[in-house]
Each structure stands twice: as C-alpha cells, then as structure tokens.
Design a protein around this motif. Structure first.
Motif: not given
Length: 180
Positions: A45-46, A49, A52
């Motif tokens: 997820r990091e 992110d 976008s």
C-alpha cells in the motif's frame, strides 16, 4: 500504422507476429530501459500510494520499487507502457515528490495491475512466460524483404502413420579381461 495512427508494436502483437512479452523485451532492448514482469512485484500500500490511481490510469503507470540512486537520493522506479512519455514521468515525480526512472512492462500487465491494486477488481488470467531469443524476435520485428511467389495449387496432405521413436543403442560394454 500510418492509416490507423497506432504504435507499430501494438499492431504486430494484434496481427500475431509477436507476443506482447516479446514486444516488451524488444522495446526494452532497443531503448536500453530495463523491463519488468509485474507478476513478480510485491505491491505494498505504501508503494501504491506514491502514484495516485488517477495518474496510474491516465498514463498507464504503476510503481515498482524505490531505490537509492547516487546523486538523486531515493528514486521511484515505475513500469510504463510508454517509457519515453516525459509528461507522465513528470506527473509521477510531482505526485510522489521524488525522482522517477522508467521501466518497460507489457500494456496488459500494467492494465492488470491497475485493475487489481488500484480499482480492486479481480485479476484476469496471466499469460504464460516465454523464453525469448532477442535476435529471433528482432528478426520478426524487422523482417527481411521477401520475393513475390505465385501460390501453388492446394494439395491435401497425405495421412501417414507416425514414425516410431528412434532409440539410440546402448553403448557396448567392454568385455572383462586384464587391465593393460
């Protein structure tokens, strides 16, 4: 290509002259930009992110990893359909706040990663990996000129019985005797 305004690689894949992975590797080789198979990337997820969903979809870009690059610091490496798209690289750099380096990946792999990791949709079945001979693929991309040949009459092939498999004879064993 001129009539349809599409990329040559797309058309060669569509016509079946090369596979998408072959085209990706040839493009990587020609541009000297590394290629990546996205099925082997651990999308955290990091990492996701940093780009976008809007930018990923707009430019066909997915983040691959962050590595320290001398004189640049932490640098984001991204897989792209078009690694020469400077506007896309700038958008990603502006959004992530770090320098960006392109990598080449197949368009279907990029669309699949965006579909699964950004849009939360189920994955599509992956295509099997293929061992490639880059020289052979380059010949497919740039075929030599051919001479016109008149078509031969259609002849139905004869159905022959399959040949039995040929087995090599075992090597002869030496006969026992004194060692000289």
């Amino acid at each position: 290509q001129k009539e349809k305004g599409r990329r040559l690689g797309e058309m060669l894949v569509e016509l079946g002259y090369v596979t998408e992975p072959q085209m990706t590797q040839v493009l990587s080789n020609q541009l000297t930009i590394p290629w990546v198979n996205l099925y082997h990337v651990d999308f955290s997820r990091e990492l996701l992110d940093l780009v976008s969903a809007e930018t990923a979809e707009k430019h066909g870009v997915v983040p691959v990893y962050v590595r320290h690059v001398r004189r640049q610091g932490d640098t984001l490496f991204v897989a792209m359909e078009d690694p020469l798209n400077l506007a896309a690289l700038q958008d990603v750099a502006d959004g992530s706040g770090m320098p960006v380096k392109p990598m080449v990946a197949s368009p279907s792999d990029i669309r699949g990663a965006i579909r699964v990791y950004y849009l939360g949709l189920p994955p599509v079945a992956p295509t099997p990996e293929i061992e490639l001979d880059v020289a052979e693929v380059t010949e497919l991309v740039e075929p030599p000129p051919t001479e016109a040949v008149e078509p031969a009459e259609a002849v139905e092939p004869a159905k022959a019985a399959p040949e039995p498999a040929k087995v090599a004879p075992e090597p002869a064993k030496p006969e026992p005797g004194p060692i000289v």
